[in-house]
Design an enzyme around this catalytic site. Structure first.
Site, short mmCIF file in Angstrom:
data_model
loop_
_atom_site.label_atom_id
_atom_site.label_comp_id
_atom_site.label_asym_id
_atom_site.label_seq_id
_atom_site.Cartn_x
_atom_site.Cartn_y
_atom_site.Cartn_z
N ASP A 70 0.83 -1.26 0.10
CA ASP A 70 0.19 -0.06 -0.11
C ASP A 70 0.99 1.15 0.08
O ASP A 70 1.75 1.31 0.40
CB ASP A 70 -1.07 -0.06 1.20
CG ASP A 70 -1.93 -0.87 1.06
OD1 ASP A 70 -2.40 -1.61 -0.11
OD2 ASP A 70 -2.63 -1.17 2.34
N ASP A 74 -6.99 -1.24 -4.66
CA ASP A 74 -8.19 -1.12 -3.79
C ASP A 74 -9.02 -0.23 -4.32
O ASP A 74 -10.27 -0.12 -4.12
CB ASP A 74 -7.53 -0.57 -2.54
CG ASP A 74 -6.72 -1.29 -1.85
OD1 ASP A 74 -6.81 -2.75 -1.86
OD2 ASP A 74 -5.79 -0.88 -0.90
#
Length: 160
Positions: free
Chosen positions: A116, A134
């Site tokens: 991330d 995402d």
């Protein structure tokens, strides 16, 4: 214009390539937990390895999340194979979801965590750090909801 549902797989591949390329650049050029401020007090690139799901829930349950991802992948493919009515909006939405799902699944299988890096600070609130995959999953899911609502409205109009 007739659309081919096989276009879902082209969109999936594009999302997957973009996702994995960005993650490769992040992993190759940043140290874990390094943060680069791009818009002060609003947006940074912050490299973390998320061993859980969204917002860090189910932390350190990689194999559980791999199994859940495979199950979701199976049911999405089954739905795609069996569904007869497709339009471009629906094709794009499922391509986004599949591409994001596979992108994060690849991370879990190869690295036992998801890379991330998108880090927003909204009005003093540090939002959870996330990635391109995402975004694609969330946008695709919102598009599916819009399509379901739109179809329901059309169906009600036909019955009236």
């Amino acid at each position: 214009m007739k659309v081919k549902k096989d276009s879902i797989y082209v969109i999936t591949l594009i999302v997957l390539i973009v996702d994995q390329f960005i993650k490769f650049i992040i992993r190759s050029n940043m140290r874990l937990l390094e943060s680069i401020s791009l818009i002060p007090n609003f947006f940074s690139l912050t490299y973390i390895e998320n061993k859980g799901a969204a917002f860090g829930v189910f932390s350190s349950t990689t194999w559980f999340l791999v199994i859940v991802s495979f199950i979701a992948f199976y049911f999405l493919l089954r739905y795609i194979r069996e569904e007869k009515e497709w339009n471009m909006f629906k094709i794009v939405s499922f391509g986004f979801i599949l591409g994001g799902l596979v992108g994060n699944l690849i991370d879990r299988l190869l690295y036992h965590s998801v890379t991330d890096y998108l880090d927003f600070n909204l009005f003093g609130y540090a939002a959870p750090i996330f990635n391109f995959a995402d975004i694609m999953i969330v946008v695709g899911a919102i598009m599916v909801v819009i399509e379901v609502v739109r179809s329901e409205i059309d169906e009600r109009r036909k019955r009236s």
